[in-house]
Design a protein around this motif. Structure first.
Motif, PDB file in Angstrom:
ATOM      1  N   ASN A   1       0.881  -1.064   0.004  1.00  0.00           N
ATOM      2  CA  ASN A   1       0.068  -0.143   0.068  1.00  0.00           C
ATOM      3  C   ASN A   1       0.910   1.166   0.185  1.00  0.00           C
ATOM      4  N   SER A   2       1.018   1.870  -1.177  1.00  0.00           N
ATOM      5  CA  SER A   2       2.017   3.056  -1.290  1.00  0.00           C
ATOM      6  C   SER A   2       1.226   4.354  -1.424  1.00  0.00           C
ATOM      7  N   SER A   3       1.673   5.201  -0.656  1.00  0.00           N
ATOM      8  CA  SER A   3       1.214   6.647  -0.831  1.00  0.00           C
ATOM      9  C   SER A   3       2.363   7.781  -0.770  1.00  0.00           C
ATOM     10  N   LEU A   4       3.201   7.465  -1.934  1.00  0.00           N
ATOM     11  CA  LEU A   4       4.745   8.314  -1.888  1.00  0.00           C
ATOM     12  C   LEU A   4       4.477   9.372  -2.874  1.00  0.00           C
ATOM     13  N   PRO A   5       4.851  10.535  -2.813  1.00  0.00           N
ATOM     14  CA  PRO A   5       4.707  11.573  -3.966  1.00  0.00           C
ATOM     15  C   PRO A   5       5.891  11.189  -4.922  1.00  0.00           C
TER      16      PRO A   5
ATOM     17  N   SER B   1      11.333  13.344   1.174  1.00  0.00           N
ATOM     18  CA  SER B   1      11.912  13.242   2.522  1.00  0.00           C
ATOM     19  C   SER B   1      11.774  11.610   2.860  1.00  0.00           C
ATOM     20  N   ALA B   2      12.450  11.141   3.781  1.00  0.00           N
ATOM     21  CA  ALA B   2      12.406   9.611   4.343  1.00  0.00           C
ATOM     22  C   ALA B   2      11.017   9.321   4.685  1.00  0.00           C
ATOM     23  N   PRO B   3      10.275   8.387   3.874  1.00  0.00           N
ATOM     24  CA  PRO B   3       8.966   8.002   4.306  1.00  0.00           C
ATOM     25  C   PRO B   3       8.798   6.943   5.413  1.00  0.00           C
ATOM     26  N   TYR B   4       7.582   7.040   5.817  1.00  0.00           N
ATOM     27  CA  TYR B   4       7.248   5.881   7.119  1.00  0.00           C
ATOM     28  C   TYR B   4       7.084   4.535   6.310  1.00  0.00           C
ATOM     29  N   LYS B   5       7.812   3.535   6.745  1.00  0.00           N
ATOM     30  CA  LYS B   5       7.619   2.187   6.260  1.00  0.00           C
ATOM     31  C   LYS B   5       7.072   1.126   7.421  1.00  0.00           C
ATOM     32  N   GLY B   6       6.058   0.478   7.164  1.00  0.00           N
ATOM     33  CA  GLY B   6       5.472  -0.302   7.851  1.00  0.00           C
ATOM     34  C   GLY B   6       5.525  -1.896   7.239  1.00  0.00           C
ATOM     35  N   PHE B   7       5.569  -2.936   8.104  1.00  0.00           N
ATOM     36  CA  PHE B   7       5.561  -4.195   7.657  1.00  0.00           C
ATOM     37  C   PHE B   7       4.767  -4.915   8.502  1.00  0.00           C
ATOM     38  N   ARG B   8       3.963  -6.065   7.827  1.00  0.00           N
ATOM     39  CA  ARG B   8       3.089  -7.001   8.693  1.00  0.00           C
ATOM     40  C   ARG B   8       2.863  -8.173   7.841  1.00  0.00           C
ATOM     41  N   ALA B   9       2.652  -9.236   8.686  1.00  0.00           N
ATOM     42  CA  ALA B   9       2.742 -10.647   8.225  1.00  0.00           C
ATOM     43  C   ALA B   9       1.423 -11.348   8.648  1.00  0.00           C
TER      44      ALA B   9
END
Length: 403
Positions: free
Chosen positions: A199-203, A384-392
């Motif tokens: 799920n990407s929300s990057l400019p 800028s540095a994005p927030y990165k989340g991981f889940r399994a």
């Protein structure tokens, strides 16, 4: 021109009629049990069955079957994205939009535009306002007035300008565990079918690189078109420019797993017109995360007059189609859940000759049972540095225990 259209319409109806006669004759009227490639006397037919709807394509010449099947699968995905749940009613209610989407996706028998990003700019998604305007103005076309900018882009799956980008990216590992346990309790087959969802929300136009700690366990990979194949072929690294929003980056399979998280031990014995049932469930290999949503179900054997089944944990229900559903939820720490009772056979039967197959369902949040682990995710070309989340997450797929 009208005569050609009428002829084509008659041919289409004849092909569809032949296909449904074939379904009735070879699959008892169930399209899901028909092969994806069927040969008729005059055509080659390709079909994909999705949510109760059959997507059918035909050709008079030989062609790569995977091309037709992949195209039909993409049509099903696009219509699901546009309409939500696909069924006969939603297709009828949005017939004009469905026709316009198909017209854009195929040109003169060849796949043309299959990227949802471009299609959404060409054909507007249905909403209540557009339906009211169509009724008031008498216009039913929702085709855009200009060609989308993404058609000239080297990344057509991504919009030129991403609105409301929150500079975040989330990566989810979602797996289904397929297993088969024989009557002796031996694990005959166990494998995980997984997907990497992003799920990407990057400019801007970000460049992402995703690597795994143990990529050698992965088999039968399938990628989103955004993935560059050469980095994966050389170093098992996923390099891609992501679409905006949620999408499936890749699917994979991990074979020959050695153990399962829970065990199900059924014991059935029959004599004198009765069948005694005892089923135990417990944790075999603790994944380190809670196991919940556990359900064990089985079809009552034929010629059963009555059933009296109880459980020391959870609830037991016998449905109208003679399916026994034991809803456990989670396994308590102080006792192992068990189901026991008696099945009364019909008059004149002394022994049970057909023993049931037990279907097991469960869910584990926070763990991928295949052992696949993400090593790192690098993001470039962002302000800028994005927030990165991981889940399994792991859930049971086709998990069968023979009795």
């Amino acid at each position: 021109m009208v005569e050609k259209q009428m002829t084509a319409h008659r041919v289409d109806r004849a092909i569809c009629g032949w296909f449904w006669e074939y379904v009735l004759a070879h699959a008892a009227g169930d399209p899901s049990k028909v092969l994806q490639v069927v040969v008729s006397p005059t055509h080659y037919l390709f079909q994909v069955y999705r949510s109760g709807v059959t997507f059918l394509a035909c050709t008079q010449v030989e062609m790569p079957p995977l091309m037709a099947i992949e195209f039909l699968s993409r049509v099903a995905d696009v219509l699901t994205d546009y309409l939500g749940d696909i069924n006969e009613d939603t297709i009828k209610d949005n017939f004009v939009i469905v026709y316009q989407i198909l017209d854009e996706m195929m040109d003169n028998g060849f796949p043309l535009t299959t990227e949802p990003n471009i299609l959404k700019e060409l054909v507007a998604q249905p909403n209540m306002v557009s339906k009211m305007l169509n009724v008031m103005t008498g216009k039913s076309s929702t085709i855009g007035s200009k060609l989308p900018d993404a058609t000239a882009s080297f990344v057509p799956w991504r919009t030129t300008i991403v609105k409301d980008a929150s500079n975040e990216v989330y990566v989810n590992i979602v797996e289904e565990l397929d297993a088969c346990v024989n009557r002796e309790g031996v694990l005959v087959k166990c494998e995980a079918c997984g997907e990497i969802e992003v799920n990407s929300s990057l400019p801007g136009l970000p460049e992402l690189t995703l690597s795994f700690a143990n990529p050698t366990i992965i088999n039968d990979v399938r990628f989103h078109p955004c993935v560059r194949f050469r980095p994966w072929e050389a170093n098992q690294i996923l390099s891609f420019v992501p679409p905006d929003g949620q999408f499936k980056l890749m699917s994979y399979r991990v074979k020959k797993l050695k153990t399962t998280p829970i065990y199900v031990k059924p014991q059935l014995s029959s004599d004198s017109g009765n069948c005694r049932v005892h089923v135990m469930v417990g944790i075999r290999n603790d994944p380190g995360k809670p196991i919940d949503s556990i359900i064990v179900q089985f079809q009552l054997p034929p010629l059963i007059a009555s059933a009296d089944l109880t459980a020391n944990h959870g609830t037991v229900d016998i449905l109208a189609d003679q399916t026994c559903v034991w809803t456990i939820g989670h396994i308590p720490k102080d006792k192992a859940p068990s189901l026991s009772g008696n099945l009364r056979l019909e008059e004149g039967l002394a022994h049970l000759h057909a023993f049931p197959i037990f279907q097991v369902k469960f869910r584990i949040m926070g763990a991928a049972l295949s052992g696949l682990q993400i090593d790192k995710l690098d993001v470039k070309n962002t302000p800028s540095a994005p927030y990165k989340g991981f889940r399994a997450q792991t859930q049971a797929g086709r998990y069968e225990v023979r009795s």
